[in-house]
Design an enzyme around this catalytic site. Structure first.
Site, PDB file in Angstrom:
ATOM      1  N   GLU A 293      -8.003  -8.412  -5.128  1.00 37.29           N
ATOM      2  CA  GLU A 293      -7.597  -7.606  -3.986  1.00 37.29           C
ATOM      3  C   GLU A 293      -7.523  -6.121  -4.353  1.00 37.29           C
ATOM      4  O   GLU A 293      -7.830  -5.259  -3.526  1.00 37.29           O
ATOM      5  CB  GLU A 293      -6.266  -8.110  -3.444  1.00 37.29           C
ATOM      6  CG  GLU A 293      -6.395  -9.482  -2.789  1.00 37.29           C
ATOM      7  CD  GLU A 293      -5.088 -10.055  -2.311  1.00 37.29           C
ATOM      8  OE1 GLU A 293      -5.022 -10.473  -1.141  1.00 37.29           O
ATOM      9  OE2 GLU A 293      -4.131 -10.106  -3.113  1.00 37.29           O
TER      10      GLU A 293
ATOM     11  N   GLU B 156      -5.208 -18.266  -4.424  1.00 34.86           N
ATOM     12  CA  GLU B 156      -3.840 -18.337  -3.903  1.00 34.86           C
ATOM     13  C   GLU B 156      -3.499 -19.689  -3.275  1.00 34.86           C
ATOM     14  O   GLU B 156      -2.369 -20.180  -3.427  1.00 34.86           O
ATOM     15  CB  GLU B 156      -3.609 -17.217  -2.886  1.00 34.86           C
ATOM     16  CG  GLU B 156      -3.300 -15.857  -3.494  1.00 34.86           C
ATOM     17  CD  GLU B 156      -4.539 -15.079  -3.898  1.00 34.86           C
ATOM     18  OE1 GLU B 156      -4.409 -13.899  -4.242  1.00 34.86           O
ATOM     19  OE2 GLU B 156      -5.652 -15.668  -3.870  1.00 34.86           O
TER      20      GLU B 156
END
Length: 258
Positions: free
Chosen positions: A113, A133
């Protein structure tokens, strides 16, 4: 292995108007805890506020970019965000200057990210990207689920998000996610070369261009032009613009400080 308590979590260095921001927790593949997040935020603030700096490069030590949020710190610290600027002060920030991710090894979870929040990416051919995740009961909420489907074909992005499948840097380059693919250990060199190409252009025009791209994302054409024009109109009336045009006509290198 270096003593993690003796070394700074983030190292910075300057070269020819470029600020290199190096994540330095190699014992955990540069995982982000709150201390590292705050240090990155401080470095990014320096980049934007120092008129002698034009471009930033974000990279990591120990053969890896970043393994994301430090899961051991998560129960006590939560997600290591900084104010309204997001993970490590980057993923939700409105920065003024270009930032290049130089990726070696793993850029996963929050580390990916961070790279997605940069303007440009160079990567070694041995590097890889992933958003795992969902395997940890979490969501890629610092830009992964928002930005990745914009950068890759929809179904490939969804495969990464829903199955945690890694994406080799070579495949990322094929899909345009990586600007330049390099040999192992050469991503930072490529980032410096890319920074030099950026620096050859007008800093004022670059800043306005970035602002337009970020401010008009997701808008239709009519709305986008309405947002764009107040940003770009002042650029055309500057001495910098006159210098750029004159230099082109005179077949010489522009002097952006004129």
């Amino acid at each position: 292995m270096s003593n993690p308590s003796a070394d700074p979590m983030v190292m910075t260095s300057r070269r020819d108007g470029v600020l290199v921001i190096t994540l330095n927790r190699p014992h955990v593949r540069n995982a982000i805890d709150q201390g590292l997040a705050d240090a990155v935020d401080t470095a990014l603030t320096t980049l934007d506020n120092d008129p002698g700096l034009e471009v930033g490069i974000l990279t990591g030590t120990g053969g890896h970019f970043c393994s994301g949020m430090d899961l051991k710190a998560f129960p006590t610290e939560g997600v290591p965000r900084v104010a309204d600027r997001g993970l490590a002060g980057l993923t939700r920030a409105h920065r003024a200057k270009p930032l290049i991710a130089a990726v070696e090894g793993a850029a996963v979870a929050g580390g990916f990210e961070l790279a997605l929040a940069c303007d440009l990416i160079t990567a070694a051919d041995t590097a890889f990207f992933a958003l795992p995740e969902v395997t940890r009961g979490l969501v890629a909420s610092e830009g992964g689920a928002i930005r990745l489907p914009r950068r890759l074909p929809h179904h490939l992005a969804m495969e990464m998000l829903l199955t945690a499948s890694p994406l080799p840097a070579s495949d990322a380059a094929c899909h345009g996610l990586v600007n330049q693919l390099t040999g192992e250990g050469k991503a930072l060199d490529a980032a410096f070369a890319l920074a030099a190409r950026v620096q050859a252009n007008s800093p004022h025009a670059i800043r306005a261009t970035r602002q337009v791209v970020n401010a008009t994302r997701g808008l239709d054409d009519d709305a986008a032009f309405t947002v764009q024009d107040p940003i770009t109109a002042p650029v055309f009336g500057t001495a910098i613009a006159t210098e750029g045009v004159r230099a082109f006509c005179e077949k010489r290198t522009p002097d952006w400080t004129a």
